[in-house]
Design a protein around this motif. Structure first.
Motif, PDB file in Angstrom:
ATOM      1  N   ASP A 146       0.852  -1.367  -0.052  1.00 26.28           N
ATOM      2  CA  ASP A 146      -0.422  -0.406  -0.043  1.00 26.28           C
ATOM      3  C   ASP A 146       0.964   1.084   0.191  1.00 26.28           C
ATOM      4  N   VAL A 147       1.137   1.733  -1.420  1.00 28.91           N
ATOM      5  CA  VAL A 147       2.583   2.786  -1.323  1.00 28.91           C
ATOM      6  C   VAL A 147       2.345   3.602  -2.452  1.00 28.91           C
ATOM      7  N   SER A 148       2.395   5.553  -1.942  1.00 26.84           N
ATOM      8  CA  SER A 148       2.248   5.848  -3.482  1.00 26.84           C
ATOM      9  C   SER A 148       2.197   5.000  -4.891  1.00 26.84           C
ATOM     10  N   GLU A 149       2.032   5.750  -5.695  1.00 26.58           N
ATOM     11  CA  GLU A 149       2.147   5.008  -7.352  1.00 26.58           C
ATOM     12  C   GLU A 149       3.201   5.645  -7.762  1.00 26.58           C
ATOM     13  N   ASP A 150       4.087   6.347  -7.237  1.00 30.81           N
ATOM     14  CA  ASP A 150       5.079   7.159  -7.422  1.00 30.81           C
ATOM     15  C   ASP A 150       6.759   6.114  -6.879  1.00 30.81           C
ATOM     16  N   LEU A 151       6.165   5.481  -5.649  1.00 29.01           N
ATOM     17  CA  LEU A 151       6.992   4.399  -5.171  1.00 29.01           C
ATOM     18  C   LEU A 151       7.505   3.641  -5.404  1.00 29.01           C
ATOM     19  N   GLU A 152       5.840   3.265  -5.753  1.00 32.49           N
ATOM     20  CA  GLU A 152       6.059   2.224  -6.297  1.00 32.49           C
ATOM     21  C   GLU A 152       6.415   1.637  -8.064  1.00 32.49           C
ATOM     22  N   LYS A 153       6.154   3.151  -8.811  1.00 27.76           N
ATOM     23  CA  LYS A 153       7.156   3.028  -9.814  1.00 27.76           C
ATOM     24  C   LYS A 153       8.837   3.208  -9.562  1.00 27.76           C
ATOM     25  N   ASN A 154       9.258   4.181  -9.065  1.00 28.62           N
ATOM     26  CA  ASN A 154      10.165   3.961  -8.610  1.00 28.62           C
ATOM     27  C   ASN A 154      11.078   2.090  -8.094  1.00 28.62           C
ATOM     28  N   ALA A 155      10.303   1.856  -7.225  1.00 28.47           N
ATOM     29  CA  ALA A 155      10.310   1.017  -7.002  1.00 28.47           C
ATOM     30  C   ALA A 155      10.936  -0.993  -7.774  1.00 28.47           C
ATOM     31  N   THR A 156      10.028  -0.127  -8.790  1.00 28.71           N
ATOM     32  CA  THR A 156       9.754  -1.221  -9.766  1.00 28.71           C
ATOM     33  C   THR A 156      10.784  -1.510 -10.881  1.00 28.71           C
ATOM     34  N   ALA A 157      11.816  -0.124 -11.004  1.00 28.71           N
ATOM     35  CA  ALA A 157      12.601   0.664 -11.800  1.00 28.71           C
ATOM     36  C   ALA A 157      13.779  -0.079 -11.194  1.00 28.71           C
ATOM     37  N   ASP A 158      13.951   0.110  -9.527  1.00 29.21           N
ATOM     38  CA  ASP A 158      15.187  -0.760  -8.836  1.00 29.21           C
ATOM     39  C   ASP A 158      15.178  -2.198  -9.230  1.00 29.21           C
ATOM     40  N   VAL A 159      14.220  -3.221  -9.098  1.00 25.32           N
ATOM     41  CA  VAL A 159      14.102  -4.484  -9.057  1.00 25.32           C
ATOM     42  C   VAL A 159      14.634  -4.667 -10.810  1.00 25.32           C
ATOM     43  N   GLN A 160      13.811  -3.289 -11.935  1.00 25.30           N
ATOM     44  CA  GLN A 160      14.786  -3.811 -13.199  1.00 25.30           C
ATOM     45  C   GLN A 160      15.678  -3.494 -13.498  1.00 25.30           C
ATOM     46  N   GLU A 161      16.512  -2.385 -12.725  1.00 24.61           N
ATOM     47  CA  GLU A 161      18.042  -1.810 -12.375  1.00 24.61           C
ATOM     48  C   GLU A 161      18.579  -3.476 -11.739  1.00 24.61           C
ATOM     49  N   LEU A 162      18.464  -3.824 -10.745  1.00 23.37           N
ATOM     50  CA  LEU A 162      18.552  -5.168 -10.021  1.00 23.37           C
ATOM     51  C   LEU A 162      18.507  -6.584 -11.340  1.00 23.37           C
ATOM     52  N   THR A 163      18.210  -6.741 -11.832  1.00 18.97           N
ATOM     53  CA  THR A 163      17.412  -7.673 -12.478  1.00 18.97           C
ATOM     54  C   THR A 163      18.886  -6.997 -14.532  1.00 18.97           C
ATOM     55  N   ASP A 164      19.171  -6.285 -14.889  1.00 18.59           N
ATOM     56  CA  ASP A 164      19.819  -6.207 -15.556  1.00 18.59           C
ATOM     57  C   ASP A 164      21.080  -6.883 -15.328  1.00 18.59           C
ATOM     58  N   LYS A 165      21.521  -5.618 -14.156  1.00 17.42           N
ATOM     59  CA  LYS A 165      22.844  -5.733 -13.243  1.00 17.42           C
ATOM     60  C   LYS A 165      23.100  -7.605 -13.116  1.00 17.42           C
ATOM     61  N   TYR A 166      22.354  -8.276 -12.676  1.00 17.11           N
ATOM     62  CA  TYR A 166      22.515  -9.283 -12.353  1.00 17.11           C
ATOM     63  C   TYR A 166      22.163 -10.329 -14.242  1.00 17.11           C
ATOM     64  N   VAL A 167      21.690 -10.215 -14.733  1.00 15.40           N
ATOM     65  CA  VAL A 167      21.384 -10.724 -16.375  1.00 15.40           C
ATOM     66  C   VAL A 167      22.839 -10.517 -16.658  1.00 15.40           C
ATOM     67  N   LYS A 168      23.590  -9.001 -17.201  1.00 13.60           N
ATOM     68  CA  LYS A 168      24.571  -9.197 -17.569  1.00 13.60           C
ATOM     69  C   LYS A 168      25.929  -9.812 -16.972  1.00 13.60           C
ATOM     70  N   LYS A 169      25.801  -9.619 -15.410  1.00 10.98           N
ATOM     71  CA  LYS A 169      26.625 -10.527 -14.979  1.00 10.98           C
ATOM     72  C   LYS A 169      26.866 -12.225 -15.222  1.00 10.98           C
ATOM     73  N   ILE A 170      25.577 -12.520 -15.198  1.00 13.30           N
ATOM     74  CA  ILE A 170      25.370 -14.249 -16.010  1.00 13.30           C
ATOM     75  C   ILE A 170      25.984 -14.731 -17.305  1.00 13.30           C
ATOM     76  N   ASP A 171      25.828 -13.062 -17.815  1.00 12.90           N
ATOM     77  CA  ASP A 171      26.315 -13.016 -19.697  1.00 12.90           C
ATOM     78  C   ASP A 171      27.877 -13.078 -19.465  1.00 12.90           C
ATOM     79  N   ASP A 172      28.699 -12.699 -18.627  1.00  8.41           N
ATOM     80  CA  ASP A 172      29.728 -12.237 -18.340  1.00  8.41           C
ATOM     81  C   ASP A 172      30.299 -13.866 -17.555  1.00  8.41           C
ATOM     82  N   PHE A 173      29.603 -14.092 -17.176  1.00  8.44           N
ATOM     83  CA  PHE A 173      30.356 -15.805 -16.823  1.00  8.44           C
ATOM     84  C   PHE A 173      30.106 -16.204 -17.360  1.00  8.44           C
ATOM     85  N   LEU A 174      29.037 -17.005 -18.157  1.00 14.76           N
ATOM     86  CA  LEU A 174      28.863 -17.442 -19.453  1.00 14.76           C
ATOM     87  C   LEU A 174      30.396 -16.621 -20.567  1.00 14.76           C
TER      88      LEU A 174
END
Length: 184
Positions: A146-174
């Motif tokens: 139960d958070v504001s729309e802005d907080l929700e948008k920022n949080a999902t952007a943070d999650v996407q940033e985290l995802t991109d970082k880990y996918v790049k890490k996996i690609d580097d390992f590969l």
């Protein structure tokens, strides 16, 4: 930032770390032409009625880059260990000399290198699926908060940033593992 959102981000990061750690363990089992005790990590030996990891009943060494030696703590275990290595279907042909088991690791053929590269790509893709699954779970949890729309948008952007970082890490390992496999 909201504590609940931080908790969701931390748990997503933990899940993504677990996916990368699993990938690292899987890559250790994919041999790249050089002998390593980790190649036998999946071998289970019948020891007093229970399946026991080989490393708990024997000493595993690599005297050189092409040989693995397995010295059991009890000489009576030699035939059992030899049988377990054969049954593990690792493509090794163990030789028992009465004191220890010697495994000559054959050099990789070009065809086998291509197979191992495909296997590494499949493992990397599994890890990416794990990361994306963690992203999906985190986004769902954020939506349920139960958070504001802005907080929700920022949080999902943070999650996407985290995802991109880990996918790049996996690609580097590969790419590092592929280079290791293809190096003759």
């Amino acid at each position: 930032m909201n504590e609940e959102i931080q908790f969701v981000l931390d748990s997503a990061k933990e899940s993504m770390d677990a996916a990368v750690a699993h990938l690292e363990r899987a890559f250790v089992k994919i041999r790249a032409g050089k002998a390593s005790p980790a190649m036998l990590s999946s071998v289970l030996v019948e020891y007093y009625g229970s399946q026991t990891p080989l490393s708990q009943v024997a000493n595993i060494n690599t005297p050189d880059g092409r040989t693995i030696s397995v010295q059991p703590w009890e000489k009576g275990m030699l035939p059992e260990i030899e049988k377990a290595i054969m049954n593990a279907n690792l493509g090794f042909n163990p030789m028992n000399n009465g004191d220890l088991i010697i495994i000559n690791v054959p050099p990789l053929t070009e065809e086998r290198r291509v197979q191992l590269t495909k296997q590494a790509k499949a493992e990397a893709e599994h890890a990416k699926v794990g990361v994306r699954s963690a992203r999906q779970d985190a986004n769902k949890e954020i939506k349920d908060l139960d958070v504001s729309e802005d907080l929700e948008k920022n949080a999902t952007a943070d999650v996407q940033e985290l995802t991109d970082k880990y996918v790049k890490k996996i690609d580097d390992f590969l790419s590092a593992k592929e280079a290791e496999i293809m190096k003759v």
